[in-house]
Design a protein around this motif. Structure first.
Motif, mmCIF file in Angstrom:
data_model
loop_
_atom_site.group_PDB
_atom_site.id
_atom_site.type_symbol
_atom_site.label_atom_id
_atom_site.label_comp_id
_atom_site.label_asym_id
_atom_site.label_seq_id
_atom_site.Cartn_x
_atom_site.Cartn_y
_atom_site.Cartn_z
ATOM 1 N N MET A 1 0.834 -1.208 0.000
ATOM 2 C CA MET A 1 0.000 0.000 0.000
ATOM 3 C C MET A 1 0.866 1.254 0.000
ATOM 4 O O MET A 1 0.555 2.232 -0.668
ATOM 5 N N LEU A 5 0.570 4.092 -2.829
ATOM 6 C CA LEU A 5 0.319 5.505 -2.544
ATOM 7 C C LEU A 5 1.432 6.376 -3.114
ATOM 8 O O LEU A 5 1.181 7.438 -3.682
ATOM 9 N N CYS A 8 0.901 6.601 -6.789
ATOM 10 C CA CYS A 8 -0.480 6.906 -7.182
ATOM 11 C C CYS A 8 -1.092 5.738 -7.971
ATOM 12 O O CYS A 8 -1.771 5.923 -8.979
ATOM 13 N N VAL A 13 -4.758 0.679 -4.613
ATOM 14 C CA VAL A 13 -5.368 1.309 -3.434
ATOM 15 C C VAL A 13 -6.835 0.913 -3.334
ATOM 16 O O VAL A 13 -7.330 0.511 -2.269
ATOM 17 N N ALA A 58 -10.069 9.373 -3.899
ATOM 18 C CA ALA A 58 -9.357 9.404 -2.620
ATOM 19 C C ALA A 58 -10.260 9.951 -1.513
ATOM 20 O O ALA A 58 -10.278 9.433 -0.390
ATOM 21 N N VAL A 63 -8.867 8.522 1.867
ATOM 22 C CA VAL A 63 -7.407 8.459 1.771
ATOM 23 C C VAL A 63 -6.881 9.894 1.758
ATOM 24 O O VAL A 63 -7.199 10.660 0.847
ATOM 25 N N LEU A 67 -1.007 11.909 1.062
ATOM 26 C CA LEU A 67 -0.277 10.649 0.978
ATOM 27 C C LEU A 67 -0.075 10.192 -0.458
ATOM 28 O O LEU A 67 0.743 9.310 -0.723
ATOM 29 N N LEU A 68 -0.832 10.767 -1.385
ATOM 30 C CA LEU A 68 -0.727 10.366 -2.787
ATOM 31 C C LEU A 68 0.378 11.155 -3.482
ATOM 32 O O LEU A 68 0.547 12.354 -3.245
ATOM 33 N N GLY A 105 0.952 2.118 5.397
ATOM 34 C CA GLY A 105 0.280 3.378 5.098
ATOM 35 C C GLY A 105 0.136 4.242 6.335
ATOM 36 O O GLY A 105 0.302 5.461 6.296
#
Length: 426
Positions: A1, A5, A8, A13, A58, A63, A67-68, A105
């Motif tokens: 994960m 992330l 992308c 994800v 996201a 999410v 973090l992306l 993550g």
């Protein structure tokens, strides 16, 4: 994960979130609010995503956007998904190791905060929503003794600020709480617009308040805003049919196991709607329902911070208003006697009550007392520039069909002076 992330890799994800929840692909599509065929193409690496689509997905998956990573993306698109042939060989491994991936993550999120990457929150943190609620609370307290026209500019600016903060909070842990804050801000702006007679703006803000409450997932706040909109339509817009429909929707949202105060309050608003339609039986039934709810042992504390405790006196006040609308003056006066008078600090609410009480005296033939109360209410309405209070006095005068005594002429002269701007002589 963590790798997904960082690159992308949205298919990885999305599939990981689906596996963690134990969803079918159909349930995943429902959660994302996209078609199942579109989601299937994304998961299988057959659909290229734009940056805006990545951001939207996201947000729906909760999410955090910071973090992306969008490295390797072409102009206007996110990084290209991995080829389907490559992804098939790693599905089993990804499912087996998803617990490790989630931990990775979480570690990334912690490291990001430690590295100062919370700047992606655009100034939103855990103090933002309480600060916004505090402002709304202060404005509500000032409303008791301040003209709505003085408060409205700052209230509208506050709504805009709350909406800006809500937009900045997308993809952060603070979005839900800020949705609730924005709902409260819009609800107060609606109240001020209603006091000034701006029906269109009041409806707009009330509807926004309902939408934001639902985004927050706060059932009681949703019900409170729906009920407030219903009361507006019944009492101010004089559309009891629409108001009754909103009450029924609010009751459906509330459910049967809600706090007694919430059920009693909605029942009272429903009683006003039934009375406005002329349904005496349904209005009485709703009031009796409210009376049963308030004596329940679990009706100790109000379920929300926007209302006071709902007790016998409050229900008696609604019973009195129902009596006024059903043209039952003796019942209304008896109910008004049971009800506790509003706090003298809330002079505008007190003025509205005086107009209702004036109606009961006029129906009972006590003309002098009726018009004395109407005059006092009008004085308050003019002093605080409350179109709501002034309009209520005008409506009282239109309904009066009795003898033209001196007290009636005095009120007519004052109402005419408000239109012409010519002071009353003598």
């Amino acid at each position: 994960m963590a790798a997904a992330l960082a690159t992308c890799d949205m298919p990885t994800v999305i599939e990981g979130v689906r596996t963690a929840h134990g969803w079918s692909q159909s349930e995943l599509a429902q959660a994302l609010a996209y078609s199942q065929s579109w989601v299937s193409r994304v998961v299988n690496g057959q659909q290229t995503l734009t940056v805006s689509q990545v951001q939207d997905l996201a947000q729906r998956l909760r999410v955090p956007l910071h973090l992306l990573r969008f490295g390797g993306a072409g102009s206007g698109t996110a990084a290209a998904p991995r080829a389907a042939s490559t992804r098939k060989g790693v599905k089993t491994t990804r499912r087996r190791d998803f617990g490790k991936a989630v931990a990775a993550g979480t570690f990334m999120a912690t490291a990001s905060r430690q590295a100062g990457e919370v700047s992606a929150y655009h100034g939103v943190d855990e103090t933002t929503a309480p600060a916004l609620r505090s402002i709304t609370g202060g404005q509500r307290r000032m409303d008791a003794n301040s003209p709505a026209r003085h408060l409205l500019p700052s209230a509208v600016a506050h709504v805009q600020l709350a909406e800006q903060m809500l937009g900045n909070a997308r993809g952060t842990p603070f979005h839900t709480e800020l949705s609730a804050s924005a709902s409260e801000a819009s609800g107060f702006a609606a109240w001020l617009n209603a006091d000034l007679g701006d029906m269109g703006s009041a409806r707009m803000h009330y509807r926004t308040a309902v939408v934001r409450a639902r985004q927050a997932g706060m059932r009681l706040l949703d019900v409170y805003m729906l009920g407030s909109l219903a009361a507006f339509e019944i009492d101010i817009a004089e559309d009891p049919e629409l108001g009754l429909g909103l009450v029924k929707e609010a009751e459906h949202v509330l459910g049967p196991s809600a706090h007694p105060t919430a059920r009693a309050w909605l029942a009272c608003i429903g009683a006003l709607a039934h009375a406005g339609i002329g349904d005496r039986v349904a209005a009485a039934r709703a009031i009796r329902h409210a009376e049963r709810e308030i004596v329940r042992p679990d009706n100790a504390e109000p379920p929300w911070p926007w209302v006071f405790a709902f007790d016998e006196a409050k229900v008696a006040g609604y019973r009195a208003l129902v009596g006024v609308r059903l043209r039952s003056p003796h019942e209304a006066r008896a109910a008004f006697a049971e009800a506790v008078a509003p706090s003298p600090r809330n002079v505008k609410q007190s003025a509205l009550l005086k107009v209702e009480l004036a109606s009961t005296h006029a129906e009972a033939g006590d003309i002098d007392e009726a018009f004395r109360l109407a005059q006092e209410a009008l004085t308050t309405g003019v002093r605080f520039d409350s179109e709501r209070v002034v309009s209520r006095v005008r409506s009282f005068r239109k309904r009066y069909r009795g003898p033209r005594a001196h007290c009636v002429e005095d009120l007519d002269n004052r109402l005419s002076s408000l239109v012409t701007g010519i002071p009353v002589s003598g």
